[in-house]
Design an enzyme around this catalytic site. Structure first.
Site, PDB file in Angstrom:
ATOM      1  N   PHE A 137      -5.974   0.699   5.913  1.00 49.53           N
ATOM      2  CA  PHE A 137      -5.796  -0.021   4.659  1.00 49.53           C
ATOM      3  C   PHE A 137      -4.541   0.448   3.930  1.00 49.53           C
ATOM      4  O   PHE A 137      -4.274   1.655   3.863  1.00 49.53           O
ATOM      5  CB  PHE A 137      -6.996   0.226   3.728  1.00 49.53           C
ATOM      6  N   ASP A 138      -3.816  -0.508   3.371  1.00 50.68           N
ATOM      7  CA  ASP A 138      -2.833  -0.167   2.359  1.00 50.68           C
ATOM      8  C   ASP A 138      -3.617   0.265   1.119  1.00 50.68           C
ATOM      9  O   ASP A 138      -4.802  -0.045   0.991  1.00 50.68           O
ATOM     10  CB  ASP A 138      -1.965  -1.396   2.068  1.00 50.68           C
ATOM     11  N   LEU A 139      -2.973   0.975   0.200  1.00 49.97           N
ATOM     12  CA  LEU A 139      -3.679   1.450  -0.997  1.00 49.97           C
ATOM     13  C   LEU A 139      -3.419   0.549  -2.201  1.00 49.97           C
ATOM     14  O   LEU A 139      -4.303  -0.142  -2.683  1.00 49.97           O
ATOM     15  CB  LEU A 139      -3.268   2.893  -1.304  1.00 49.97           C
ATOM     16  N   ASP A 140      -2.177   0.538  -2.673  1.00 52.73           N
ATOM     17  CA  ASP A 140      -1.834  -0.223  -3.877  1.00 52.73           C
ATOM     18  C   ASP A 140      -1.974  -1.719  -3.664  1.00 52.73           C
ATOM     19  O   ASP A 140      -1.416  -2.269  -2.721  1.00 52.73           O
ATOM     20  CB  ASP A 140      -0.376   0.044  -4.277  1.00 52.73           C
TER      21      ASP A 140
ATOM     22  N   ASP B 181      -1.862  -6.109   1.275  1.00 53.54           N
ATOM     23  CA  ASP B 181      -1.572  -7.174   0.310  1.00 53.54           C
ATOM     24  C   ASP B 181      -0.122  -7.621   0.361  1.00 53.54           C
ATOM     25  O   ASP B 181       0.293  -8.442  -0.453  1.00 53.54           O
ATOM     26  CB  ASP B 181      -1.897  -6.693  -1.114  1.00 53.54           C
TER      27      ASP B 181
END
EC number: 3.6.1.1
Length: 215
Positions: free
Chosen positions: A8-11, A163
């Site tokens: 997963f990306d975080l932001d 995202d």
């Protein structure tokens, strides 16, 4: 092939740091270039590294700009950050079901740690790859490949969730499946133009996807 691993990306994917990031850019740019930049000017800065973004502003002042950005960003972190719906429950479920889960972000580790502590997510992740751990940021495959190596996973059994186009392109470059999130600040259509394998309306959709992959 059965999915065993989720990155997963975080932001903008797990935690809503969009307003924090925008405010940090606006504060920094207003301090150095009063009245010159508006909100719409900083939206394209979401995703690339700070060095890449600030290089387009002034190549000679990148370090200065980054220092001010990070000072404000850390100071204001908890005032701005929010959690997206179903994220906590979904990550907790993946952890409980024995999936290998990791974070791959272009953020610096100290701010990543703040976000993970604030969101109570840190306990669930097996590996966290930050910009401090690699030579090349997404969409270069290096960060994702490093996460896979640490998790002892193969690209074929992995989905990269994010995202921004860096996440989708990075996943494709590393050979993983990819999933975009419709709550991206860049918009659903923008992400779909990079042809992720899946689009998530909410984070818990990933549970349905990996469930159907196993059948």
């Amino acid at each position: 092939m059965k999915i065993t691993t989720l990155l997963f990306d975080l932001d903008g994917t797990l935690i809503n740091t969009n307003e924090l990031i925008i405010a940090s850019f606006m504060h920094t740019l207003e301090k150095f270039y009063p009245g010159k930049y508006k909100r719409e000017h900083v939206i394209p800065f979401m995703g690339p590294t700070l060095t890449e973004s600030f290089s387009t502003v002034d190549e000679n002042r990148v370090d200065e700009l980054i220092t001010e950005y990070r000072r404000f960003n850390v100071e204001m972190h908890d005032e701005f950050v929010e959690e997206y719906e179903t994220v906590y429950e979904t990550i907790e479920t993946l952890h409980e079901q024995g999936y290998k889960i990791g974070i791959v972000t272009t953020k610096a580790r100290n701010v990543v740690e703040m976000g993970l502590s604030y969101s109570r997510l840190k306990q669930f992740f097996d590996v966290v790859i930050t910009i401090d751990d690699v030579q090349n940021a997404k969409p270069h495959p290096e960060p994702i490949q490093l996460a896979l190596k640490k998790l002892n996973a193969t690209p074929e059994e992995t989905i990269m969730v994010g995202d921004n186009y860096h996440d989708i392109e990075g996943g494709k470059n590393a050979g993983t499946k990819t999933a975009g999130v419709v709550w991206s600040l860049k918009g659903k259509e923008f992400l779909e133009s990079y042809h992720p394998d899946y689009m998530l309306e909410k984070m818990s959709d990933i549970l349905t996807i990996i469930g159907s992959e196993e059948k």
